[in-house]
Design a protein around this motif. Structure first.
Motif, mmCIF file in Angstrom:
data_model
loop_
_atom_site.group_PDB
_atom_site.id
_atom_site.type_symbol
_atom_site.label_atom_id
_atom_site.label_comp_id
_atom_site.label_asym_id
_atom_site.label_seq_id
_atom_site.Cartn_x
_atom_site.Cartn_y
_atom_site.Cartn_z
ATOM 1 N N MET A 1 0.813 -1.186 0.000
ATOM 2 C CA MET A 1 0.000 0.000 0.000
ATOM 3 C C MET A 1 0.865 1.262 0.000
ATOM 4 O O MET A 1 0.516 2.236 -0.657
ATOM 5 C CB MET A 1 -0.931 0.002 1.210
ATOM 6 C CG MET A 1 -1.907 1.137 1.184
ATOM 7 S SD MET A 1 -2.996 1.241 2.608
ATOM 8 C CE MET A 1 -4.016 -0.161 2.411
ATOM 9 N N THR A 4 1.979 2.645 -3.442
ATOM 10 C CA THR A 4 0.865 3.279 -4.146
ATOM 11 C C THR A 4 0.569 4.655 -3.558
ATOM 12 O O THR A 4 0.298 5.609 -4.295
ATOM 13 C CB THR A 4 -0.391 2.394 -4.076
ATOM 14 O OG1 THR A 4 -0.067 1.088 -4.534
ATOM 15 C CG2 THR A 4 -1.503 2.955 -4.935
ATOM 16 N N ILE A 5 0.643 4.768 -2.249
ATOM 17 C CA ILE A 5 0.438 6.071 -1.604
ATOM 18 C C ILE A 5 1.492 7.065 -2.074
ATOM 19 O O ILE A 5 1.173 8.194 -2.462
ATOM 20 C CB ILE A 5 0.474 5.941 -0.063
ATOM 21 C CG1 ILE A 5 -0.747 5.189 0.443
ATOM 22 C CG2 ILE A 5 0.578 7.304 0.606
ATOM 23 C CD1 ILE A 5 -0.698 4.847 1.919
ATOM 24 N N THR A 8 1.210 7.810 -6.111
ATOM 25 C CA THR A 8 0.083 8.678 -6.449
ATOM 26 C C THR A 8 0.267 10.065 -5.849
ATOM 27 O O THR A 8 -0.132 11.063 -6.454
ATOM 28 C CB THR A 8 -1.259 8.080 -5.983
ATOM 29 O OG1 THR A 8 -1.197 7.826 -4.576
ATOM 30 C CG2 THR A 8 -1.599 6.822 -6.746
ATOM 31 N N PHE A 46 -5.531 7.858 -5.263
ATOM 32 C CA PHE A 46 -5.023 6.718 -4.493
ATOM 33 C C PHE A 46 -5.946 5.503 -4.517
ATOM 34 O O PHE A 46 -5.506 4.404 -4.857
ATOM 35 C CB PHE A 46 -4.705 7.120 -3.047
ATOM 36 C CG PHE A 46 -4.458 5.937 -2.170
ATOM 37 C CD1 PHE A 46 -3.316 5.168 -2.339
ATOM 38 C CD2 PHE A 46 -5.376 5.553 -1.206
ATOM 39 C CE1 PHE A 46 -3.092 4.052 -1.551
ATOM 40 C CE2 PHE A 46 -5.161 4.449 -0.419
ATOM 41 C CZ PHE A 46 -4.011 3.695 -0.591
ATOM 42 N N PRO A 47 -7.229 5.625 -4.178
ATOM 43 C CA PRO A 47 -8.059 4.413 -4.197
ATOM 44 C C PRO A 47 -8.221 3.822 -5.593
ATOM 45 O O PRO A 47 -8.287 2.603 -5.745
ATOM 46 C CB PRO A 47 -9.410 4.858 -3.636
ATOM 47 C CG PRO A 47 -9.328 6.286 -3.373
ATOM 48 C CD PRO A 47 -7.956 6.765 -3.652
ATOM 49 N N ALA A 49 -5.960 3.875 -8.013
ATOM 50 C CA ALA A 49 -4.719 3.161 -8.303
ATOM 51 C C ALA A 49 -4.606 1.889 -7.471
ATOM 52 O O ALA A 49 -4.211 0.836 -7.978
ATOM 53 C CB ALA A 49 -3.521 4.073 -8.039
ATOM 54 N N TYR A 50 -4.970 1.968 -6.208
ATOM 55 C CA TYR A 50 -4.846 0.809 -5.323
ATOM 56 C C TYR A 50 -5.815 -0.302 -5.709
ATOM 57 O O TYR A 50 -5.444 -1.477 -5.731
ATOM 58 C CB TYR A 50 -5.075 1.234 -3.868
ATOM 59 C CG TYR A 50 -4.784 0.140 -2.889
ATOM 60 C CD1 TYR A 50 -3.487 -0.262 -2.643
ATOM 61 C CD2 TYR A 50 -5.817 -0.502 -2.212
ATOM 62 C CE1 TYR A 50 -3.213 -1.278 -1.740
ATOM 63 C CE2 TYR A 50 -5.558 -1.516 -1.309
ATOM 64 C CZ TYR A 50 -4.253 -1.898 -1.080
ATOM 65 O OH TYR A 50 -3.991 -2.918 -0.196
ATOM 66 N N LEU A 51 -7.046 0.052 -6.035
ATOM 67 C CA LEU A 51 -8.038 -0.960 -6.369
ATOM 68 C C LEU A 51 -7.844 -1.533 -7.779
ATOM 69 O O LEU A 51 -8.198 -2.684 -8.031
ATOM 70 C CB LEU A 51 -9.454 -0.386 -6.227
ATOM 71 C CG LEU A 51 -9.859 -0.016 -4.803
ATOM 72 C CD1 LEU A 51 -11.207 0.688 -4.799
ATOM 73 C CD2 LEU A 51 -9.874 -1.242 -3.903
ATOM 74 N N LYS A 53 -4.925 -1.993 -9.185
ATOM 75 C CA LYS A 53 -3.612 -2.635 -9.271
ATOM 76 C C LYS A 53 -3.681 -4.126 -9.614
ATOM 77 O O LYS A 53 -2.935 -4.582 -10.491
ATOM 78 C CB LYS A 53 -2.850 -2.417 -7.957
ATOM 79 C CG LYS A 53 -1.382 -2.667 -8.055
ATOM 80 C CD LYS A 53 -0.701 -2.237 -6.765
ATOM 81 C CE LYS A 53 0.790 -2.285 -6.909
ATOM 82 N NZ LYS A 53 1.469 -1.781 -5.736
#
Length: 104
Positions: A1, A4-5, A8, A46-47, A49-51, A53
């Motif tokens: 995580m 990604t934080i 982004t 962020f969400p 990109a994270y979701l 991935k």
């Protein structure tokens, strides 16, 4: 995580600053408007990109596997023949020596 934080955060920081500079130019409120734009876009980026991935990872893997499968069927003889054909079609001559191949 954390990657990604960070990624982004950096991307949205730079993009919001560049776009703010292009759209409005440098003014007295440039920095505060830039930070407002950054704090607005980062929680959105962020969400997403994270979701996304895992989907992007699967897509990348499938693209590289299909490409590798196509390229892995070449033999050394086929590569050598293609190289010889390309050399002849471009009217190059190969001067072969023990250590160096010169193309002229």
């Amino acid at each position: 995580m954390l990657p990604t934080i960070l990624s982004t955060g950096v991307i949205t920081l730079v993009l919001s600053g560049v776009l703010r500079l292009l759209w409005a130019g440098i003014s007295n409120d440039f920095f505060s408007a830039w930070m407002e734009a950054w704090f607005t876009t980062w929680p959105i980026a962020f969400p997403i990109a994270y979701l996304s991935k895992p989907i992007i990872r699967k897509l990348s893997l499938s693209l590289t596997q299909s490409r590798t499968a196509k390229n892995s069927s070449l033999s050394l003889g086929q590569i050598t023949a293609a190289s010889d054909d390309a050399t002849k079609s471009n009217q190059l001559k190969v001067q072969r020596s023990t250590y160096i191949h010169k193309y002229y």
